[in-house]
Design an enzyme around this catalytic site. Structure first.
Site, PDB file in Angstrom:
ATOM      1  N   ALA A   1       0.469  -1.536   0.224  1.00  0.00           N
ATOM      2  CA  ALA A   1       0.239   0.256   0.262  1.00  0.00           C
ATOM      3  C   ALA A   1       1.097   1.553  -0.370  1.00  0.00           C
ATOM      4  O   ALA A   1       0.581   2.605  -0.258  1.00  0.00           O
ATOM      5  CB  ALA A   1      -0.881   0.074   1.352  1.00  0.00           C
TER       6      ALA A   1
ATOM      7  N   ASP B   1      -3.913  -8.709 -16.142  1.00  0.00           N
ATOM      8  CA  ASP B   1      -2.563  -8.214 -16.986  1.00  0.00           C
ATOM      9  C   ASP B   1      -3.222  -7.013 -17.955  1.00  0.00           C
ATOM     10  O   ASP B   1      -4.791  -6.860 -17.972  1.00  0.00           O
ATOM     11  CB  ASP B   1      -2.905  -9.594 -17.767  1.00  0.00           C
ATOM     12  CG  ASP B   1      -1.693  -8.317 -19.734  1.00  0.00           C
ATOM     13  OD1 ASP B   1      -1.673  -7.220 -19.875  1.00  0.00           O
ATOM     14  OD2 ASP B   1      -0.932  -9.034 -20.029  1.00  0.00           O
ATOM     15  N   HIS B   2      -2.422  -5.513 -17.158  1.00  0.00           N
ATOM     16  CA  HIS B   2      -3.759  -4.338 -17.408  1.00  0.00           C
ATOM     17  C   HIS B   2      -4.016  -3.870 -18.274  1.00  0.00           C
ATOM     18  O   HIS B   2      -4.209  -3.079 -19.010  1.00  0.00           O
ATOM     19  CB  HIS B   2      -2.587  -2.680 -16.543  1.00  0.00           C
ATOM     20  CG  HIS B   2      -1.397  -2.725 -17.393  1.00  0.00           C
ATOM     21  ND1 HIS B   2      -0.315  -2.754 -17.056  1.00  0.00           N
ATOM     22  CD2 HIS B   2      -1.496  -1.884 -18.033  1.00  0.00           C
ATOM     23  CE1 HIS B   2       0.314  -2.478 -18.626  1.00  0.00           C
ATOM     24  NE2 HIS B   2      -0.262  -1.552 -18.871  1.00  0.00           N
TER      25      HIS B   2
ATOM     26  N   HIS C   1       1.975  -8.746 -22.175  1.00  0.00           N
ATOM     27  CA  HIS C   1       1.189  -7.864 -23.198  1.00  0.00           C
ATOM     28  C   HIS C   1       1.177  -8.026 -24.507  1.00  0.00           C
ATOM     29  O   HIS C   1       0.222  -8.376 -24.689  1.00  0.00           O
ATOM     30  CB  HIS C   1       1.393  -6.546 -22.676  1.00  0.00           C
ATOM     31  CG  HIS C   1       1.361  -5.849 -21.524  1.00  0.00           C
ATOM     32  ND1 HIS C   1       0.547  -6.503 -20.025  1.00  0.00           N
ATOM     33  CD2 HIS C   1       2.947  -5.292 -20.473  1.00  0.00           C
ATOM     34  CE1 HIS C   1       1.180  -6.386 -19.025  1.00  0.00           C
ATOM     35  NE2 HIS C   1       2.230  -5.253 -19.343  1.00  0.00           N
TER      36      HIS C   1
ATOM     37  N   LYS D   1      -6.648  -2.476 -20.841  1.00  0.00           N
ATOM     38  CA  LYS D   1      -7.423  -1.147 -22.069  1.00  0.00           C
ATOM     39  C   LYS D   1      -8.461  -0.937 -22.880  1.00  0.00           C
ATOM     40  O   LYS D   1      -8.852  -1.857 -23.613  1.00  0.00           O
ATOM     41  CB  LYS D   1      -6.361  -0.653 -22.822  1.00  0.00           C
ATOM     42  CG  LYS D   1      -4.972  -0.572 -21.677  1.00  0.00           C
ATOM     43  CD  LYS D   1      -4.127  -0.678 -22.475  1.00  0.00           C
ATOM     44  CE  LYS D   1      -2.697  -0.627 -21.929  1.00  0.00           C
ATOM     45  NZ  LYS D   1      -2.033   0.750 -20.737  1.00  0.00           N
TER      46      LYS D   1
ATOM     47  N   ASP E   1       8.948  -8.898 -19.586  1.00  0.00           N
ATOM     48  CA  ASP E   1       7.947  -8.026 -18.835  1.00  0.00           C
ATOM     49  C   ASP E   1       7.196  -7.040 -19.808  1.00  0.00           C
ATOM     50  O   ASP E   1       5.712  -6.920 -19.416  1.00  0.00           O
ATOM     51  CB  ASP E   1       9.205  -6.866 -19.048  1.00  0.00           C
ATOM     52  CG  ASP E   1       8.550  -5.331 -18.364  1.00  0.00           C
ATOM     53  OD1 ASP E   1       8.277  -5.916 -17.383  1.00  0.00           O
ATOM     54  OD2 ASP E   1       8.447  -4.082 -18.930  1.00  0.00           O
TER      55      ASP E   1
HETATM   56  C1  BG6 Z   1       4.249  -2.697 -17.664  1.00  0.00           C
HETATM   57  C2  BG6 Z   1       5.482  -2.743 -17.273  1.00  0.00           C
HETATM   58  O1  BG6 Z   1       3.776  -4.410 -17.232  1.00  0.00           O
HETATM   59  O2  BG6 Z   1       4.173  -2.373 -18.791  1.00  0.00           O
HETATM   60  C3  BG6 Z   1       6.136  -1.721 -17.690  1.00  0.00           C
HETATM   61  O3  BG6 Z   1       6.498  -3.838 -16.487  1.00  0.00           O
HETATM   62  C4  BG6 Z   1       5.718  -1.076 -18.884  1.00  0.00           C
HETATM   63  O4  BG6 Z   1       7.636  -1.750 -17.706  1.00  0.00           O
HETATM   64  C5  BG6 Z   1       4.416  -1.265 -18.708  1.00  0.00           C
HETATM   65  O5  BG6 Z   1       6.150   0.108 -18.668  1.00  0.00           O
HETATM   66  C6  BG6 Z   1       3.764  -0.646 -19.793  1.00  0.00           C
HETATM   67  O6  BG6 Z   1       2.801  -0.386 -19.774  1.00  0.00           O
HETATM   68  P1  BG6 Z   1       1.361   1.296 -21.063  1.00  0.00           P
HETATM   69  O7  BG6 Z   1      -0.520   1.314 -20.424  1.00  0.00           O
HETATM   70  O8  BG6 Z   1       2.165   2.760 -19.966  1.00  0.00           O
HETATM   71  O9  BG6 Z   1       1.532   0.875 -22.319  1.00  0.00           O
END
Ligand code: BG6
Length: 489
Positions: A13, A176-177, A239, A181, A234
């Site tokens: 946190a 996985d962000h 991604h 999106k 990474d």
């Molecule tokens: C993360 C990586 O998962 O994604 C980072 O660890 C990278 O190294 C980032 O900068 C990129 O995310 P975005 O949303 O800015 O494309």
């Protein structure tokens, strides 16, 4: 209607992710009145008073969510627990806090454990949550877990086995962000809601697909982590391969979590595995050198903080994936990602095959192929590249573009990736999280490449200047197939 109610326990946190993404996301959900009853317990090593922690939260939401209203009320939902991850007593104290907040806020026993901290403790935490009965609750219990999920198939499996002792697969939300999106979520919609695309979405009509995710930033303060990771682990394993899976998968029977995930798994299963001696034909790596951008000299990767001056770590990867199934046989999926590139941009270019015969042939001029470009960030939208008649001329063509840009229309209302994912985890929708089978398959694919790369020093490193489009080898990779990277603004 059904607003999610939960206790959210955030491990890590005091970290960057909590400050930049998680607190602001919870705030936005709160402001949009999407939250039911909730309380948040921040967990971290550092001793902090409740007031200090709440001050951090207020600071975070004003800075990163532009908050001006209800800040005190929002922050009053936040509590702090100074924690020692390996100490049993600390978990018992956390459980007592959870129980009393559950009562005070009427949270129905729902608990989300969000691990936003160093991955070496993920396993221990999950085991302790179970051992000290934090997972014993009358509501739901869910584990939201940040990357990296292991550093190879083997380490991912060990981690998975540990967290599975305390949570079942459907209680685990692996972040996985990119899947949060807006335009990544749009890939499926574009494909499966347009009669124009789906019939053409195969090897008969598509020449190749290019997925690029480039960044302007370097490794910043993350040298220590990045040295053990590199761009392959990474960005590619998660991604980029997730985007490929969404582009390549078969239409799901229904838009349900299980259906979508199992189609993605099937797409990943169809990936042509690489043999070690083939890696060089399919993948190339880069590492950034010093470079001048806007008059400022940016340091080489090897001179960054916490980086080995002889580092063999890649900050750039380009590769060719082949999907050996009926739909995609022979169609290369090119991917590339890198730090310290010319622009921050994520986009997908679908290049269609040439028409059988060009009636508009003129010496030294070729007709442009049709392209569908999906702009993921920073612009959000789609562009379709076509040919049309050049006005006033008889038989000359000119390239035209049909563009849809969501940025102008509804960007302001577009929720941030983390906001969507947090909300989904509270609602119990795991569609945009990665299933273990996806993680396992993508690690297995990537492992061969990282083994080869770790064991062979890349003598050309550093091989691209900061602020460029990457090493020449990335262009050669496509040239060998008679293709090139589309440069699109
Ligand atoms: C993360 C990586 O998962 O994604 C980072 O660890 C990278 O190294 C980032 O900068 C990129 O995310 P975005 O949303 O800015 O494309």
């Amino acid at each position: 209607a059904n607003k999610p109610t939960a206790l959210i326990v955030i491990f890590g946190a005091t970290g960057d992710l909590a400050k930049r993404k998680l607190f602001p996301s919870i705030y936005r959900l709160f402001q949009k009145e999407k939250m039911g009853n909730f309380a948040v317990v921040g967990v971290a090593r550092r001793p902090l008073t409740e007031e200090e922690f709440q001050a951090n939260v207020k600071d975070s939401v004003t800075t990163f969510a532009g908050a001006t209203e209800n800040i005190d009320e929002f922050a009053s939902h936040f509590y702090y627990h100074s924690h020692d991850v390996t100490n049993e007593a600390s978990y018992i104290k956390l459980r007592e806090m959870a129980e009393s907040l559950d009562e005070q806020y009427e949270l129905s026993g729902n608990r989300i454990f969000y691990l936003a901290m160093a991955p070496e403790f993920f396993g221990t935490i999950a085991e302790q949550l179970k051992a000290q009965n934090l997972t014993e609750t009358k509501g739901y219990k869910r584990l939201v877990i940040e990357k990296p999920f292991g550093t190879s198939f083997d380490s991912a499996q060990i981690l998975n086995d540990k967290i599975r002792t305390a949570f079942s697969e459907d209680e685990i939300y692996r972040i996985d962000h990119y899947l949060g999106k807006e335009m990544v979520q749009n890939i499926e919609v574009i494909r499966f809601s347009n009669a124009l695309f789906e019939p053409l979405w195969n090897s008969r009509y598509i020449s190749n697909i290019q997925v690029t995710s480039s960044e302007v930033l370097g490794v910043e303060e993350r040298g220590r982590y990045y040295e053990t990771s590199g761009a392959l682990r990474d960005m590619v394993q998660n991604h980029l391969m997730q985007m490929v899976a969404l582009l390549a998968m078969e239409p799901p029977i229904r838009l349900e979590t299980e259906e979508i995930r199992s189609e993605k798994v099937r797409a990943l299963r169809s990936l042509r595995p690489l043999k070690k001696d083939e890696v060089g034909q399919y993948f190339v790596r880069g590492q950034y050198d010093e470079g001048v951008v806007d008059g400022e000299t940016l340091p080489a990767y090897r001179n960054e903080h916490m980086v080995d001056p002889n580092s063999n770590t890649e900050t750039f990867v380009a590769g060719k994936l082949m999907i050996d199934n009926f739909r995609w046989a022979g169609v290369p999926f090119y991917i590339r990602t890198g730090k310290r590139m010319e622009a921050k941009s994520t986009r997908i270019v679908v290049q269609f095959k040439d028409i059988p015969m060009n009636l508009y042939y003129k010496p030294n001029e070729t007709l442009n192929p049709n392209l569908l470009v999906i702009h993921i960030q920073p612009e959000e939208g789609i562009t379709l590249h076509l040919n049309a008649k050049k006005s006033g001329k008889n038989i000359e063509t000119q390239p035209v573009q049909l563009a849809y840009s969501s940025s102008k229309v509804d960007r302001i209302n577009t929720p941030e990736a983390y906001e969507k994912l947090l909300f989904d985890s509270m609602r119990g929708d795991a569609t945009n999280f990665t299933h273990w089978d996806e993680v396992a398959l993508s690690w297995k694919f990537v492992d061969t490449i990282s083994e080869v790369w770790e064991n062979t020093k890349e003598t050309s490193f550093p091989n691209y200047p900061a602020g460029s489009t990457g090493p020449k080898s990335a262009d050669q990779l496509l040239e060998e197939d008679g293709n090139f990277w589309w440069h699109i603004d």
